[in-house]
Design an enzyme around this catalytic site. Sequence first.
Site, short mmCIF file in Angstrom:
data_model
loop_
_atom_site.label_atom_id
_atom_site.label_comp_id
_atom_site.label_asym_id
_atom_site.label_seq_id
_atom_site.Cartn_x
_atom_site.Cartn_y
_atom_site.Cartn_z
N LEU A 553 -34.27 28.32 -44.77
CA LEU A 553 -32.84 28.12 -45.03
C LEU A 553 -32.57 27.24 -46.23
CD1 LEU A 553 -31.67 27.51 -41.35
CD2 LEU A 553 -31.54 29.63 -42.65
N GLY A 554 -33.49 26.36 -46.56
CA GLY A 554 -33.28 25.45 -47.67
C GLY A 554 -34.34 24.38 -47.68
N GLY A 556 -35.24 20.11 -49.41
CA GLY A 556 -34.80 18.93 -50.12
C GLY A 556 -35.91 17.91 -50.16
N GLY A 557 -35.54 16.66 -50.43
CA GLY A 557 -36.56 15.62 -50.55
C GLY A 557 -37.31 15.39 -49.26
N PHE A 558 -36.73 15.73 -48.10
CA PHE A 558 -37.39 15.52 -46.81
C PHE A 558 -38.41 16.59 -46.50
CE2 PHE A 558 -34.03 18.49 -46.10
CZ PHE A 558 -34.58 19.40 -45.21
N GLY A 559 -38.24 17.80 -47.06
CA GLY A 559 -39.08 18.94 -46.70
C GLY A 559 -38.24 20.20 -46.66
N VAL A 561 -36.19 23.50 -44.22
CA VAL A 561 -35.51 23.88 -42.99
C VAL A 561 -35.69 25.38 -42.78
CG1 VAL A 561 -33.30 24.05 -41.79
CG2 VAL A 561 -33.81 22.03 -43.17
N ASP A 674 -26.72 6.84 -44.43
CA ASP A 674 -26.98 7.91 -45.41
C ASP A 674 -25.93 9.00 -45.28
OD1 ASP A 674 -28.34 8.98 -47.54
OD2 ASP A 674 -29.81 10.04 -46.32
#
Length: 871
Positions: A553-554, A556-559, A561, A674
């Site tokens: 699905l997408g 980002g900096g976290f990993g 999804v 955040d």
Amino acid sequence: MHSKVALIDFSCLHWLILVVYSTSICCFAVDTIYQNQQIVDGQTIISAGNVFELGFFSPNGSTARYVGILYREYGGRVVWVANRERPLMDTSGFMMIGGDGNLVIIDGNDNSTIWSTRANFTSGDTTVVLNDIGNLVLRENKSDGLQFWQSFDHPSETWLPIMKIGVDQRTGEEINLSSWKSEDNPSQGGFVGSVDPTEPPQFLIWNNNNGSHLKHYRSGLWNGRSFTGLRFMNRDYLNGFTINTDDQLEGKLYFSIASFEESLPRLIYMNPLGALQLLDWDVEKMEWTKFAAILNSPCDYYATCGPYSICNDDDNEWSDVCDCFPGYVPNNIDEWDKGNWKGGCVRKEKFRCERNDTISMDDVEEDGFIEFQRMNLPDLPTLLKNSTDKDLCQAACLRNCSCTAYTYVDTIGCLIWVDDLIDTQSYSTANSGELLYLRLYHSELGGGKRRLKGFAIAIIVASTVLVGSSLFLAYVFCRWRKKNKGRGSSLGDFIKSLICFPRRSAIANKGSAYATGDYHTYDFSRGGNSEVHIFSLKDIQVATEFFALKNKLGEGGFGSVYKGKLPNGEQIAVKRLSRSSGQGIQEFENEVILISKLQHRNLVNLIGFCIQEEEKLLAYEYMPNKSLDKFIFGTSSDDETLLDWPLRYAIIEGIARGVVYLHRDSRLKIIHRDLKTSNILLDEEMNPKISDFGMARIFGFNQNAANTNRVVGTYGYMSPEYAMHGMFSEKSDVFSFGVVLLEIVTGRRNSGYLYPNDSINLPSHAWQLWNEEKTLELLDQRLVESFDHPSQVIKCVHVGLLCVQDNQNDRPTMANTLSMLINDNVILPIPKQPMFNINGRPGKENRSSTSDEGQTLVSGNSMPTTIIEGR
């Protein structure tokens, strides 16, 4: 009977005519009465700030003379009367400090004392001071002298800010409101407003006319934030009307009110008919206006509908406003049909514990409960301090055969009703009132033989599954034991290997691999969500088709999804943390624990989690719409991707409600740390849900701020005190919310955009246009053609600027922020120009930065931490 109580409008200036003794009124330019000083009729003293005035007056249409305190610059409104029971018949009276040190009013015709403060003290050297809060104080004649008496302890019909209404339970001394007898007669009327100190407390108005002492009105129970019986004081916020019980010490219980805007006056007024009005001063109209009022609906009157019935507040006429609770019927059907509901309702079926006949197979089940939402809870509850959660509260009610209903309110505790359910009201207004659970005989809940048969079938099915599972596990255990022979193959090791959460001791060993079988489960039974599942890695792999690219699905900096589907058909969104994300096991556990304990329609729902081998996985509810940033920062003007203004406004309000819940309404006080547009997810109905609680912190309810050496968050959304000094509080989230609000209005990011007029960021640009009265130029240009809500945009920008002020003490709380957004009659303070900037140069990426201690920030700025195409 009238359909509504006629509320008399006393806001007009002619309501009070100050009759003067001569053609020119003589006012002392002081706020103090000294010994041997007389204040004759026609003279007054004025508070230091020129706010209040003390002197002689005559009410409208009367020739009698009274001594009172009035607002000097706000319509000349009288707020307190001294000699209300003994007026002077002419202008011969005067005030002075008597020989015993008390303030007295003297009739000049015979020099008799008609009123005195009657304070007991040894020193006769006293002075009387009128201060700027409208309090007349008798004290020792020295700068730090003792206070012997004050008018705030002897109110009449007006409740001023800071004035306390309540009771000292040790001495029995009460401070009550009392109405005037009529418009032109300030003597004590037939209505008294007092505090009922029974736990939980409430505010009552008593009708004492004709020697009676009957409840006329009650505010509903105090739940720690608001009264359940005041619709305008909803659960989310008190709409500028704050109440505190700070003096609930050593047996004292007092309530007080506060002005939303300290520069403008506010008061509560009880009129001669026993109706309360909350009045604010309207600067533009130069008159007192009603912010709220009670006794303007049939349901506001005490016990309109009698026992075991509900009064519906959306029916404002004296017809069909009362309904019996389910399981109850009118006590007298003929009187009920005539509109006489005072007899109330009676129960149709006895509870199981009340039945003395032989119990048949149809009667083996216990009584049950039906839930009612948005209720003004009934009067006369019993507080059970030993029942510390909803389940214990329900069990306590079932054990008591006299218990007819219960509720559990986090800020109160367990309440049960063993007397009649009296004065119960249902609200149509969202977020008002509390839940109420009504007890019913089980057959009235759909019980009987069908339920018994279903129960028997369930037992048979469960037994079959249990036996089959046991045989299967025995087979698997034998295979596993043979495979692990010589490496620890006890039954305990086998059970541990089935569970996927590692022990903290292993987790804390940074850099080490997770040991095989070194796992434990987490206990969510206390206050958490028992629906949170612990998944195995294989469960997640199967659900996501081994993290197939088509299900991504997408990222980002976290990993990344991924979309997944559980065996029961439920769709989930799996957040797969990468090892380079900076979010370690501490943030992972933090998010799991927090979200499992939080339940709100504007917070994302956690389905389950797993840690196994080197994987850290979170499974959330799947939401088909994208995250908020994908909508507001997009370039398309298509209807499918463009959020119109009403929807944006609803999203703003939803986010605010979610943060208010975190700060003050949840069982835990949470600081998110955040909050940003990419962490706002949208469900299928475009309702906003706050996500990503990895950085959140739990506060004690009496804790206001904290400090950290590890600054985490996203530049552009971080408050100055947090980014520079590591100090965070509720006001840190307020700053972030302000940035998000401005981004939603403008459709522009705070950073990564070159703003005109040398503005360094979005708040600076917004403040400049707002200051130049060009606020509407901030609106997302894609909305201009279909836009017709200019006042809402102006208000949103104004509120956003209040939230992003550099000094945290200048920012409103989130509760105040929500009130300003949803109420049109709140006067907003003037925001200060924002000067703080930590965005970096526009257009440049700031993926991470470091604090003074050298710790790396988790989130970036121009590249959001979470980029999700759908959930």
